[in-house]
Design a protein around this motif. Structure first.
Motif, PDB file in Angstrom:
ATOM      1  N   TRP A 188      -3.245  37.788  13.673  1.00 26.94           N
ATOM      2  CA  TRP A 188      -3.184  38.597  14.897  1.00 26.94           C
ATOM      3  C   TRP A 188      -3.527  40.028  14.530  1.00 26.94           C
ATOM      4  CZ3 TRP A 188      -2.594  36.171  19.459  1.00 26.94           C
ATOM      5  CH2 TRP A 188      -2.092  34.874  19.439  1.00 26.94           C
ATOM      6  N   MET A 189      -4.665  40.486  14.982  1.00 29.12           N
ATOM      7  CA  MET A 189      -5.138  41.811  14.598  1.00 29.12           C
ATOM      8  C   MET A 189      -5.921  42.422  15.745  1.00 29.12           C
ATOM      9  SD  MET A 189      -8.353  40.896  12.072  1.00 29.12           S
ATOM     10  CE  MET A 189      -7.382  39.711  11.126  1.00 29.12           C
ATOM     11  N   ASN A 190      -6.215  43.714  15.599  1.00 31.28           N
ATOM     12  CA  ASN A 190      -7.006  44.410  16.610  1.00 31.28           C
ATOM     13  C   ASN A 190      -8.440  43.890  16.619  1.00 31.28           C
ATOM     14  OD1 ASN A 190      -7.893  46.642  18.407  1.00 31.28           O
ATOM     15  ND2 ASN A 190      -8.981  47.301  16.563  1.00 31.28           N
ATOM     16  N   ARG A 191      -8.968  43.581  17.795  1.00 30.43           N
ATOM     17  CA  ARG A 191     -10.337  43.103  17.935  1.00 30.43           C
ATOM     18  C   ARG A 191     -11.190  44.063  18.751  1.00 30.43           C
ATOM     19  NH1 ARG A 191     -10.679  39.825  14.025  1.00 30.43           N
ATOM     20  NH2 ARG A 191     -12.489  38.796  14.948  1.00 30.43           N
ATOM     21  N   SER A 192     -10.706  45.270  18.940  1.00 28.55           N
ATOM     22  CA  SER A 192     -11.447  46.264  19.706  1.00 28.55           C
ATOM     23  C   SER A 192     -12.577  46.859  18.876  1.00 28.55           C
ATOM     24  CB  SER A 192     -10.506  47.370  20.185  1.00 28.55           C
ATOM     25  OG  SER A 192     -11.235  48.395  20.834  1.00 28.55           O
ATOM     26  N   LEU A 203     -17.543  46.509  31.637  1.00 25.21           N
ATOM     27  CA  LEU A 203     -16.109  46.766  31.527  1.00 25.21           C
ATOM     28  C   LEU A 203     -15.325  45.459  31.484  1.00 25.21           C
ATOM     29  CD1 LEU A 203     -13.694  48.743  31.589  1.00 25.21           C
ATOM     30  CD2 LEU A 203     -13.815  48.644  34.086  1.00 25.21           C
ATOM     31  N   CYS A 204     -15.611  44.560  32.423  1.00 28.58           N
ATOM     32  CA  CYS A 204     -14.851  43.301  32.520  1.00 28.58           C
ATOM     33  C   CYS A 204     -15.067  42.418  31.301  1.00 28.58           C
ATOM     34  CB  CYS A 204     -15.235  42.561  33.793  1.00 28.58           C
ATOM     35  SG  CYS A 204     -14.761  43.397  35.329  1.00 28.58           S
ATOM     36  N   THR A 205     -16.320  42.286  30.844  1.00 28.36           N
ATOM     37  CA  THR A 205     -16.586  41.427  29.695  1.00 28.36           C
ATOM     38  C   THR A 205     -16.086  42.051  28.392  1.00 28.36           C
ATOM     39  OG1 THR A 205     -18.848  42.344  29.636  1.00 28.36           O
ATOM     40  CG2 THR A 205     -18.533  40.211  30.707  1.00 28.36           C
ATOM     41  N   SER A 206     -16.022  43.383  28.321  1.00 31.64           N
ATOM     42  CA  SER A 206     -15.422  44.032  27.147  1.00 31.64           C
ATOM     43  C   SER A 206     -13.947  43.668  27.028  1.00 31.64           C
ATOM     44  CB  SER A 206     -15.575  45.549  27.241  1.00 31.64           C
ATOM     45  OG  SER A 206     -16.920  45.943  27.139  1.00 31.64           O
ATOM     46  N   LEU A 207     -13.237  43.736  28.151  1.00 34.86           N
ATOM     47  CA  LEU A 207     -11.820  43.369  28.155  1.00 34.86           C
ATOM     48  C   LEU A 207     -11.640  41.882  27.891  1.00 34.86           C
ATOM     49  CD1 LEU A 207     -10.701  45.470  31.254  1.00 34.86           C
ATOM     50  CD2 LEU A 207      -9.963  45.835  28.897  1.00 34.86           C
ATOM     51  N   LEU A 208     -12.463  41.047  28.547  1.00 40.10           N
ATOM     52  CA  LEU A 208     -12.365  39.601  28.372  1.00 40.10           C
ATOM     53  C   LEU A 208     -12.671  39.203  26.936  1.00 40.10           C
ATOM     54  CD1 LEU A 208     -11.964  36.847  29.744  1.00 40.10           C
ATOM     55  CD2 LEU A 208     -14.415  36.828  30.238  1.00 40.10           C
ATOM     56  N   GLY A 209     -13.694  39.814  26.336  1.00 38.40           N
ATOM     57  CA  GLY A 209     -14.029  39.506  24.953  1.00 38.40           C
ATOM     58  C   GLY A 209     -12.917  39.881  23.992  1.00 38.40           C
ATOM     59  N   TYR A 210     -12.272  41.018  24.247  1.00 37.38           N
ATOM     60  CA  TYR A 210     -11.149  41.434  23.409  1.00 37.38           C
ATOM     61  C   TYR A 210     -10.029  40.396  23.453  1.00 37.38           C
ATOM     62  CZ  TYR A 210      -7.003  44.018  21.944  1.00 37.38           C
ATOM     63  OH  TYR A 210      -5.836  44.404  21.322  1.00 37.38           O
ATOM     64  N   VAL A 211      -9.700  39.921  24.649  1.00 35.45           N
ATOM     65  CA  VAL A 211      -8.626  38.933  24.801  1.00 35.45           C
ATOM     66  C   VAL A 211      -9.001  37.621  24.116  1.00 35.45           C
ATOM     67  CG1 VAL A 211      -7.344  37.541  26.469  1.00 35.45           C
ATOM     68  CG2 VAL A 211      -7.788  39.961  26.946  1.00 35.45           C
ATOM     69  N   ILE A 212     -10.242  37.155  24.324  1.00 32.16           N
ATOM     70  CA  ILE A 212     -10.675  35.894  23.721  1.00 32.16           C
ATOM     71  C   ILE A 212     -10.627  35.969  22.202  1.00 32.16           C
ATOM     72  CG2 ILE A 212     -12.678  34.394  23.367  1.00 32.16           C
ATOM     73  CD1 ILE A 212     -13.487  34.972  26.262  1.00 32.16           C
ATOM     74  N   THR A 261      -8.917  38.027  20.274  1.00 27.87           N
ATOM     75  CA  THR A 261      -7.553  38.198  19.782  1.00 27.87           C
ATOM     76  C   THR A 261      -6.838  36.860  19.695  1.00 27.87           C
ATOM     77  OG1 THR A 261      -7.403  40.434  20.690  1.00 27.87           O
ATOM     78  CG2 THR A 261      -5.336  39.303  20.216  1.00 27.87           C
ATOM     79  N   PHE A 262      -6.918  36.065  20.754  1.00 31.15           N
ATOM     80  CA  PHE A 262      -6.238  34.766  20.749  1.00 31.15           C
ATOM     81  C   PHE A 262      -6.942  33.769  19.824  1.00 31.15           C
ATOM     82  CE2 PHE A 262      -4.157  36.488  24.446  1.00 31.15           C
ATOM     83  CZ  PHE A 262      -2.893  35.902  24.402  1.00 31.15           C
ATOM     84  N   TRP A 263      -8.290  33.854  19.727  1.00 30.78           N
ATOM     85  CA  TRP A 263      -9.021  32.959  18.819  1.00 30.78           C
ATOM     86  C   TRP A 263      -8.561  33.165  17.380  1.00 30.78           C
ATOM     87  CZ3 TRP A 263     -12.622  29.018  18.917  1.00 30.78           C
ATOM     88  CH2 TRP A 263     -13.281  28.749  17.712  1.00 30.78           C
ATOM     89  N   CYS A 264      -8.544  34.419  16.938  1.00 34.89           N
ATOM     90  CA  CYS A 264      -8.147  34.696  15.551  1.00 34.89           C
ATOM     91  C   CYS A 264      -6.663  34.416  15.331  1.00 34.89           C
ATOM     92  CB  CYS A 264      -8.464  36.150  15.197  1.00 34.89           C
ATOM     93  SG  CYS A 264     -10.224  36.504  15.127  1.00 34.89           S
ATOM     94  N   GLY A 265      -5.850  34.688  16.356  1.00 37.50           N
ATOM     95  CA  GLY A 265      -4.419  34.455  16.208  1.00 37.50           C
ATOM     96  C   GLY A 265      -4.073  32.982  16.147  1.00 37.50           C
ATOM     97  N   LEU A 266      -4.698  32.177  17.005  1.00 37.70           N
ATOM     98  CA  LEU A 266      -4.343  30.758  17.084  1.00 37.70           C
ATOM     99  C   LEU A 266      -5.096  29.911  16.067  1.00 37.70           C
ATOM    100  CD1 LEU A 266      -4.242  30.355  20.980  1.00 37.70           C
ATOM    101  CD2 LEU A 266      -2.319  30.678  19.413  1.00 37.70           C
ATOM    102  N   VAL A 267      -6.387  30.239  15.808  1.00 36.24           N
ATOM    103  CA  VAL A 267      -7.191  29.433  14.902  1.00 36.24           C
ATOM    104  C   VAL A 267      -7.024  29.873  13.449  1.00 36.24           C
ATOM    105  CG1 VAL A 267      -9.537  28.719  14.301  1.00 36.24           C
ATOM    106  CG2 VAL A 267      -8.874  28.930  16.708  1.00 36.24           C
TER     107      VAL A 267
END
Length: 447
Positions: free
Chosen positions: A253-257, A232-241, A243-249
């Motif tokens: 900005w798109m759904n990463r779920s 559960l925790c790594t699923s949420l953490l991976g989604y956040v990472i 999302t910001f990776w694709c948005g900033l790099v």
């Protein structure tokens, strides 16, 4: 390409062959026969699951024998590690004596043993599997489905009985049951047979001392509850990472779920579980060992996830073909390096703190929430799988074949799926070219 029924049949075949090899090896070395599997049936599923993974991965590496052999080493080592963890943890109230008499167990024996194990698997794949493939192709499809369904159902019942006996964890319990009235006598006999067989196969198996009620710790150690929370925790953490990776790099900005509902990346979640189980034994080792293991295991895991989604759902969620040093577009050396760094950070820093936090939760509330998460994730994954399968076939079969497909078409049409995962690529041959042209295969897309 293998169908799900083909994979199910091969799982049964190789599980049986693995059982034959282990039982024969034990009979020769110990001078007596016993069932060396966890199940009462003559099956050791660890071998079947390992070969199913190899059957999915190795055809994509045809002719590249060195890379194929290295892949076999990684897949068999990871499967062995996870199998060992399950073997020792399936019954939380059971203590297992370390047993290194298993013929194909390379766990803890170093690189040479892992290479020897991989050689056995690879030789079987190259020499024996073609004959099995020819035999399976000759079977009528209906007979194949009946065999798979019946034996998988028997495996499920067998596992349920063994799991119940091991969870109870008291070998004297059945004796008390037999001394009582006729009520429950059949269950006591089944329980007795399971315990006698397991103690014969694994003489060091004993019931573990339980915790006092007042000192019970939720999810202590590397158990089922802990792994659910890690997922559960790594699923949420991976989604956040991501999302910001694709948005900033990448500026996108798109759904990463990975699923229809919620911000969960299943690839990251399962990756967290795999790294936790396989690398826990290296937690006290030097960082370079953890990095090297994470580099190889992470890259192999990402490769197999890509293979799975393409073969099962006919879709591609990430493609690294445009990046240097990529392996079939499914992973690349740069991302393997990231997996290695992530493994060090995870095992040395994040997981120990997360583990303590999980164990500090109230026991009852933790148990309830754990099973709520399991139920929600299973339903979420099932709906997502159905929607993806229907999306990949809707172009060639626009009319729903039954009420369930009609429901999927109504609730999860093309527009909603493409809005949820805008960079998903459908690989089905009959797919209209127009849909392909709207997607960008060079992007490293959603995990």
């Amino acid at each position: 390409m293998y169908s799900l029924y083909d994979l199910g049949l091969y799982l049964l075949i190789y599980s049986f062959l693995g059982w034959v090899v282990e039982a024969g090896y034990y009979a020769v070395t110990r001078r007596r026969f016993c069932n060396r599997g966890i199940l009462s049936l003559p099956l050791i599923p660890a071998y079947g699951f390992t070969f199913d993974l190899l059957l999915l991965v190795l055809p994509t590496l045809a002719g590249r024998h060195i890379l194929s052999f290295l892949t076999v080493m990684v897949v068999s080592a990871v499967a062995e590690s996870i199998g060992d963890h399950f073997f020792h943890r399936v019954g939380p109230k059971i203590q297992w004596q370390a047993d290194r008499s298993r013929l194909l167990s390379g766990s803890g024996r170093g690189l040479l043993a892992s290479a020897a194990v991989a050689a056995v698997y690879y030789i079987v794949y190259l020499i024996l599997h073609p004959f099995l493939l020819a035999g399976v192709l000759l079977l009528p499809e209906l007979l194949k489905r009946v065999i798979v369904i019946v034996f998988l159902a028997l495996m499920g019942l067998d596992f349920a009985a063994v799991f119940y006996a091991m969870r109870t964890g008291d070998p004297s319990w059945y004796e008390a049951r037999q001394a009582e009235s006729n009520q429950g006598r059949l269950a006591a006999k089944v329980y007795s047979a399971i315990w006698k067989r397991l103690q014969k196969a694994y003489p060091g198996m004993q019931p573990a001392g339980g915790q006092d009620q007042g000192s019970y710790t939720f999810a202590k150690g590397l158990c089922w509850d802990k792994l659910v929370w890690v997922f559960l925790c790594t699923s949420l953490l991976g989604y956040v990472i991501e999302t910001f990776w694709c948005g900033l790099v990448d500026g996108q900005w798109m759904n990463r779920s990975s699923v229809l509902y919620g911000p969960f990346s299943f690839v990251w979640g399962l990756g967290g579980v795999v790294l936790t189980v396989t690398l826990q034994g290296l937690a006290e080792k030097n960082d370079r060992y953890v990095f090297a293991a994470g580099f190889v295991i992470g890259g192999a895991y990402e490769y197999m996830c890509s293979m799975f989604t393409e073969l099962v759902f006919g879709t591609v969620f990430w493609d690294y073909s445009g990046m240097p040093l990529n392996i079939g577009g499914r992973t690349n050396v740069l991302f393997c390096f990231f997996w290695g760094v992530l493994a060090v950070v995870w095992i040395k820093m994040i997981y120990p703190a997360m583990s303590k936090g999980i164990e500090s939760l109230p026991a009852l509330a933790g148990k309830i929430f754990t099973w709520i998460v399991v139920f929600f994730m299973l339903c979420n994954a099932a709906l997502t799988s159905a929607a993806m399968l229907r999306y990949s076939t809707r172009a060639v079969q626009p009319e729903p074949a039954n009420a369930f497909e009609e429901f999927i078409d109504r609730q999860y049409g093309d527009e909603r799926i493409e809005r949820r995962w805008p960079n998903m690529i459908v690989t089905a041959p009959a797919e209209p070219q127009a849909r392909r042209e709207t997607l960008e295969p060079e992007d490293a897309v959603m995990k």
